[in-house]
Write a protein that holds these residues in place. Structure first.
Motif, PDB file in Angstrom:
ATOM      1  N   UNK A 129       0.838  -1.203   0.000  1.00  0.00           N
ATOM      2  CA  UNK A 129       0.000   0.000   0.000  1.00  0.00           C
ATOM      3  C   UNK A 129       0.870   1.248   0.000  1.00  0.00           C
ATOM      4  N   UNK A 130       0.504   2.201  -0.846  1.00  0.00           N
ATOM      5  CA  UNK A 130       1.229   3.456  -0.957  1.00  0.00           C
ATOM      6  C   UNK A 130       2.464   3.388  -1.829  1.00  0.00           C
ATOM      7  N   UNK A 131       2.799   2.218  -2.304  1.00  0.00           N
ATOM      8  CA  UNK A 131       3.994   2.015  -3.132  1.00  0.00           C
ATOM      9  C   UNK A 131       3.579   1.951  -4.596  1.00  0.00           C
ATOM     10  N   UNK A 132       4.301   2.623  -5.511  1.00  0.00           N
ATOM     11  CA  UNK A 132       3.935   2.535  -6.935  1.00  0.00           C
ATOM     12  C   UNK A 132       4.042   1.099  -7.446  1.00  0.00           C
ATOM     13  N   UNK A 133       2.945   0.589  -7.991  1.00  0.00           N
ATOM     14  CA  UNK A 133       2.910  -0.775  -8.517  1.00  0.00           C
ATOM     15  C   UNK A 133       2.127  -0.789  -9.821  1.00  0.00           C
ATOM     16  N   UNK A 134       2.298  -1.877 -10.537  1.00  0.00           N
ATOM     17  CA  UNK A 134       1.469  -2.178 -11.692  1.00  0.00           C
ATOM     18  C   UNK A 134       0.735  -3.486 -11.428  1.00  0.00           C
ATOM     19  N   UNK A 135      -0.442  -3.619 -12.033  1.00  0.00           N
ATOM     20  CA  UNK A 135      -1.170  -4.875 -12.003  1.00  0.00           C
ATOM     21  C   UNK A 135      -1.114  -5.506 -13.384  1.00  0.00           C
ATOM     22  N   UNK A 136      -0.832  -6.777 -13.400  1.00  0.00           N
ATOM     23  CA  UNK A 136      -0.852  -7.517 -14.665  1.00  0.00           C
ATOM     24  C   UNK A 136      -1.914  -8.601 -14.555  1.00  0.00           C
ATOM     25  N   UNK A 137      -2.952  -8.476 -15.390  1.00  0.00           N
ATOM     26  CA  UNK A 137      -4.038  -9.444 -15.429  1.00  0.00           C
ATOM     27  C   UNK A 137      -3.802 -10.365 -16.621  1.00  0.00           C
ATOM     28  N   UNK A 138      -3.589 -11.639 -16.350  1.00  0.00           N
ATOM     29  CA  UNK A 138      -3.380 -12.625 -17.402  1.00  0.00           C
ATOM     30  C   UNK A 138      -4.637 -13.482 -17.462  1.00  0.00           C
ATOM     31  N   UNK A 139      -5.285 -13.514 -18.619  1.00  0.00           N
ATOM     32  CA  UNK A 139      -6.665 -13.970 -18.713  1.00  0.00           C
ATOM     33  C   UNK A 139      -6.856 -14.966 -19.851  1.00  0.00           C
ATOM     34  N   UNK A 140      -7.816 -15.850 -19.657  1.00  0.00           N
ATOM     35  CA  UNK A 140      -8.262 -16.748 -20.731  1.00  0.00           C
ATOM     36  C   UNK A 140      -9.779 -16.852 -20.666  1.00  0.00           C
ATOM     37  N   UNK A 141     -10.442 -16.616 -21.799  1.00  0.00           N
ATOM     38  CA  UNK A 141     -11.901 -16.747 -21.910  1.00  0.00           C
ATOM     39  C   UNK A 141     -12.578 -16.097 -20.703  1.00  0.00           C
ATOM     40  N   UNK A 142     -12.284 -14.816 -20.520  1.00  0.00           N
ATOM     41  CA  UNK A 142     -12.720 -14.128 -19.300  1.00  0.00           C
ATOM     42  C   UNK A 142     -13.030 -12.669 -19.578  1.00  0.00           C
ATOM     43  N   UNK A 143     -13.914 -12.123 -18.749  1.00  0.00           N
ATOM     44  CA  UNK A 143     -14.212 -10.689 -18.734  1.00  0.00           C
ATOM     45  C   UNK A 143     -13.855 -10.144 -17.362  1.00  0.00           C
ATOM     46  N   UNK A 144     -13.126  -9.039 -17.354  1.00  0.00           N
ATOM     47  CA  UNK A 144     -12.796  -8.337 -16.115  1.00  0.00           C
ATOM     48  C   UNK A 144     -13.489  -6.983 -16.161  1.00  0.00           C
ATOM     49  N   UNK A 145     -14.458  -6.778 -15.284  1.00  0.00           N
ATOM     50  CA  UNK A 145     -15.265  -5.570 -15.300  1.00  0.00           C
ATOM     51  C   UNK A 145     -14.658  -4.462 -14.444  1.00  0.00           C
ATOM     52  N   UNK A 146     -14.127  -4.828 -13.287  1.00  0.00           N
ATOM     53  CA  UNK A 146     -13.633  -3.814 -12.363  1.00  0.00           C
ATOM     54  C   UNK A 146     -12.707  -4.456 -11.341  1.00  0.00           C
ATOM     55  N   UNK A 147     -11.878  -3.629 -10.711  1.00  0.00           N
ATOM     56  CA  UNK A 147     -11.075  -4.073  -9.584  1.00  0.00           C
ATOM     57  C   UNK A 147     -11.075  -2.989  -8.524  1.00  0.00           C
ATOM     58  N   UNK A 148     -10.794  -3.392  -7.294  1.00  0.00           N
ATOM     59  CA  UNK A 148     -10.818  -2.442  -6.192  1.00  0.00           C
ATOM     60  C   UNK A 148      -9.929  -2.956  -5.055  1.00  0.00           C
ATOM     61  N   UNK A 149      -9.071  -2.072  -4.583  1.00  0.00           N
ATOM     62  CA  UNK A 149      -8.321  -2.356  -3.367  1.00  0.00           C
ATOM     63  C   UNK A 149      -9.128  -1.888  -2.161  1.00  0.00           C
ATOM     64  N   UNK A 150      -8.869  -2.511  -1.036  1.00  0.00           N
ATOM     65  CA  UNK A 150      -9.548  -2.109   0.184  1.00  0.00           C
ATOM     66  C   UNK A 150      -9.437  -3.204   1.209  1.00  0.00           C
ATOM     67  N   UNK A 151     -10.272  -3.105   2.198  1.00  0.00           N
ATOM     68  CA  UNK A 151     -10.346  -4.130   3.226  1.00  0.00           C
ATOM     69  C   UNK A 151     -11.643  -4.891   3.011  1.00  0.00           C
ATOM     70  N   UNK A 152     -11.575  -5.929   2.204  1.00  0.00           N
ATOM     71  CA  UNK A 152     -12.745  -6.666   1.742  1.00  0.00           C
ATOM     72  C   UNK A 152     -12.841  -7.978   2.496  1.00  0.00           C
ATOM     73  N   UNK A 153     -14.042  -8.328   2.920  1.00  0.00           N
ATOM     74  CA  UNK A 153     -14.235  -9.598   3.608  1.00  0.00           C
ATOM     75  C   UNK A 153     -14.001 -10.732   2.635  1.00  0.00           C
ATOM     76  N   UNK A 154     -13.228 -11.722   3.039  1.00  0.00           N
ATOM     77  CA  UNK A 154     -12.945 -12.866   2.183  1.00  0.00           C
ATOM     78  C   UNK A 154     -14.215 -13.685   1.965  1.00  0.00           C
ATOM     79  N   UNK A 155     -14.357 -14.312   0.788  1.00  0.00           N
ATOM     80  CA  UNK A 155     -15.550 -15.111   0.511  1.00  0.00           C
ATOM     81  C   UNK A 155     -15.583 -16.371   1.367  1.00  0.00           C
TER      82      UNK A 155
END
Length: 508
Positions: free
Chosen positions: A482-508
Motif C-alpha cells: 500500500x502506498x507504493x507505486x505498482x502495476x497490475x498484470x491481469x493474465x486472462x483466458x476466456x474471461x471478462x474483467x469488469x472492475x477491480x478495487x483495493x480495500x479491506x474486503x471480507x474474504x468469501x
C-alpha cells in the motif's frame, strides 16, 4: 510436444521477447513484460472500471468490450390525461430504499416552455414496479387527483431536472435541487425538502442566457449534481455549436454562481471522435465509483428517416415526429475533465424491433443508473415518443457491467499504468468460462514482478462474481504494498474483467 497437447495450449501467446509460461493445472498463463516507469496514479480504495483506458498501459490480445444492457420490458405507461406521448426528460433518483422518478408530462406538441407542460412523479421500492401517487398538489386537466409535483411554472417544466444534493451540511429544505428553463428564461434553480414540494431558490436564473456564447441552448434536459470528487457542483447542458447539438460544462461552489461554460470535447481511444448530435447527455457520477462520470446520451440523427407515411400512420405517431431516428450511446468522463471518452462508438441501446422504435426522439435514456438488485443495476429509457403507447422501459446490467476487459479462449494480458493504492486486499468483478481463468501479478513501477505476488504464485480465479478477493500462495494480504507505486498484470483466458478495487474486503 504431443500435437494434441500443443493444440489445447494454442491460446498461449508468443512475443518478440522471451516468454515465461507458468503451469497451473489445465490453464497456462503467458508472461508479458511491463512498460517503462511513469508517474503513479493514486487510486486509494476506489473501484476502477474498464470503461476507458485511463489506467491501461498495454493490452495484448485483450479488448475493451461494451456490454449492451438487457431489455426488461415496459415499467411505466405515460397514459394519464396530463402525461401523454410527449412525456420526456426522465430522471431517476435513489433516496434510501425508495426510487423516485421525475418526467415531463405533455400530451400535445407545443412550443418549448408552454403552460401545458407539467412535472410528474412516480416511485418504486425495487425499480421494477412503479406507482403514481395521488399527490393532490396541482389541478391539471380538471382534477387534483394526479401525480404532478410542479405545474403553472413555465418554462421550467419543459425540462425540470432534479438532483439529490449529497453535499455535507446542506440545509434540510434544500436537500433536493433542480434546474429548468429555456433560452429565453435561462436556467432557474428550485429546491425541495422532500422531493415533491418545490420552491424557487431565487427569482433570477442561476445560469443566465447572456453568459452562454452559443446561438441556441438549454432546449433539452440540463442537469447538475454535487461532485464529491471535485468538491463542487457540476452542470452539463445542451448547446448548439456549428449547427450540431453539443454539451457544455459549468461548475459552482454554491449552486447560484456558475463558471463560464466550456464546450466538451470527445476522444476515441486516444484520437479524435466523430462529432454527432447528442440531444441529452445524462452525465452522472457512477454510484459505485463516484470519481467516474457515466454519460448515457441520446444520439439524434436528424433527417435519417426509416418509416414510410403508411407505417407512421399505422402506429399513430404525430406526423412531425418520424423524420429522424435516435438511440443511446455510452461515454465517460473524469472529474475536472473537459473531454468525454467515447471508447465505444457503437450504440449502447439500439432501437428495438418494430416501427414504433424508429421515430424521432424515442430511445432517450433517463438520467442516472441505479441499483435494483444484489448484482444488478438498471437504466430507464423513454420509448414510443409522440405515440399513444409512450412509456418508460427498463434495461438491466450487472453491477459495473458497462464494459469489460476481455480475453478469448487463446488468452491475453493487460498491464496497468503505475498506481498507488490503500487497503489490504484486491477484489475483482469478473466472469470466466469453465475453461477460463484470471491470474493477477503485482509488479513494481518498472514492470518487475514483486516476490510473493508473481504470476507463478497467483491463485487462479475461476467463476462469475461481483466481488472476489484475489490470493497468492502466501494469502490475500497486499497491505505491505500500500502506498507504493505498482502495476497490475491481469493474465486472462476466456474471461471478462469488469472492475477491480483495493480495500479491506471480507474474504468469501
Amino acid at each position: 510436444m504431443n500435437p494434441k497437447l500443443l493444440s489445447r495450449r494454442r491460446w498461449m501467446l508468443s512475443t518478440a521477447a522471451s516468454t515465461l509460461v507458468v503451469a497451473s493445472g489445465s490453464v497456462r498463463y503467458p508472461s508479458f513484460a511491463g512498460g517503462p516507469s511513469a508517474e503513479a496514479q493514486p487510486i486509494g480504495s476506489r473501484r476502477e472500471l474498464f470503461v476507458d483506458e485511463a489506467l491501461v498501459e498495454t493490452r495484448d490480445d485483450v479488448d475493451l468490450v461494451m456490454h449492451r444492457p438487457r431489455d426488461e420490458g415496459q415499467v411505466l405507461a405515460f397514459d394519464k390525461p396530463w402525461e401523454g406521448g410527449f412525456s420526456a426528460y426522465a430522471t431517476v433518483i435513489r433516496d434510501g430504499d425508495r426510487l423516485r422518478l421525475y418526467y415531463r408530462g405533455l400530451g400535445v406538441a407545443g412550443q418549448d416552455g408552454n403552460r401545458s407542460e407539467t412535472t410528474c412523479y412516480a416511485e418504486s421500492t425495487d425499480g421494477i414496479v412503479w406507482t403514481k401517487p395521488n399527490l393532490g398538489l396541482f389541478e391539471v386537466k380538471g382534477t387534483r387527483e394526479n401525480n404532478v409535483v410542479l405545474a403553472d411554472a413555465a418554462p421550467v417544466t419543459h425540462n425540470f431536472c432534479p438532483m439529490l444534493d449529497t453535499r455535507e451540511g446542506i440545509p434540510a429544505d434544500q436537500r433536493y435541487k433542480a434546474l429548468g428553463g429555456t433560452v429565453k428564461s435561462g436556467l432557474i434553480a428550485w429546491v425541495s425538502a422532500d422531493g415533491t414540494h418545490w420552491r424557487r431558490l431565487r427569482e433570477q436564473p442561476v445560469i443566465s442566457s447572456d453568459r452562454v456564447p452559443y446561438p441556441h441552448f438549454f432546449d433539452s434536459q440540463n442537469l447538475a449534481f454535487w461532485s464529491a470528487a471535485e468538491q463542487q457542483y457540476v452542470c452539463y447542458f445542451r448547446v448548439f455549436h456549428d449547427k450540431i447539438r453539443r454539451i457544455a460544462r459549468s461548475v459552482s461552489d454554491d449552486f447560484v454562481e456558475w463558471s463560464a461554460p466550456v464546450l466538451m470535447g470527445y476522444r476515441h481511444r486516444g484520437g479524435e471522435s466523430p462529432i454527432e448530435h447528442l440531444y441529452t447527455n445524462q452525465t452522472h457520477p457512477y454510484f459505485r465509483a463516484p470519481h467516474l462520470y457515466v454519460s448515457i446520451a441520446a444520439r439524434f440523427m436528424p433527417g435519417r428517416q426509416v418509416l414510410s407515411d403508411e407505417q407512421a400512420q399505422a402506429i399513430h405517431v404525430n406526423p412531425r415526429y418520424f423524420k429522424d431516428t435516435s438511440d443511446a450511446i455510452l461515454m465517460t468522463s473524469r472529474p475536472g475533465s473537459e473531454v468525454y471518452d467515447r471508447t465505444f462508438l457503437s450504440s449502447f441501446v439500439r432501437p428495438g424491433i418494430g416501427a414504433h422504435n424508429w421515430v424521432s426522439r424515442t430511445n432517450y435514456p433517463a438520467l442516472n443508473v441505479v441499483q435494483t438488485g444484489p448484482t444488478e443495476m438498471s437504466l430507464y429509457v423513454n420509448q414510443d415518443y409522440a405515440q399513444p403507447t409512450a412509456h418508460l422501459r427498463r434495461y438491466s446490467m450487472r453491477l459495473d457491467g458497462f464494459a469489460s476487459a476481455r480475453a478469448d479462449y487463446h488468452g491475453g494480458a493487460l498491464v496497468t499504468k503505475p498506481l498507488t493504492f490503500s487497503g489490504s486486499q484486491l477484489a475483482l468483478n469478473f466472469a470466466t468460462s469453465a475453461a477460463g481463468g484470471i491470474r493477477v501479478e503485482i509488479q513494481d513501477a518498472s514492470g518487475k514482478p514483486i516476490p510473493g505476488y508473481t504470476l507463478a504464485e497467483s491463485r487462479e480465479q475461476i467463476g462469475n462474481e461481483i466481488e472476489r478477493v484475489v490470493a497468492w500462495k502466501s494469502g490475500s494480504d497486499v497491505s505491505a504494498l500500500a502506498g507504493r507505486p505498482v502495476r497490475l498484470r491481469f493474465v486472462m483466458k476466456d474471461a471478462d474483467l469488469y472492475a477491480f478495487q483495493f480495500g479491506d474486503v471480507a474474504s468469501p
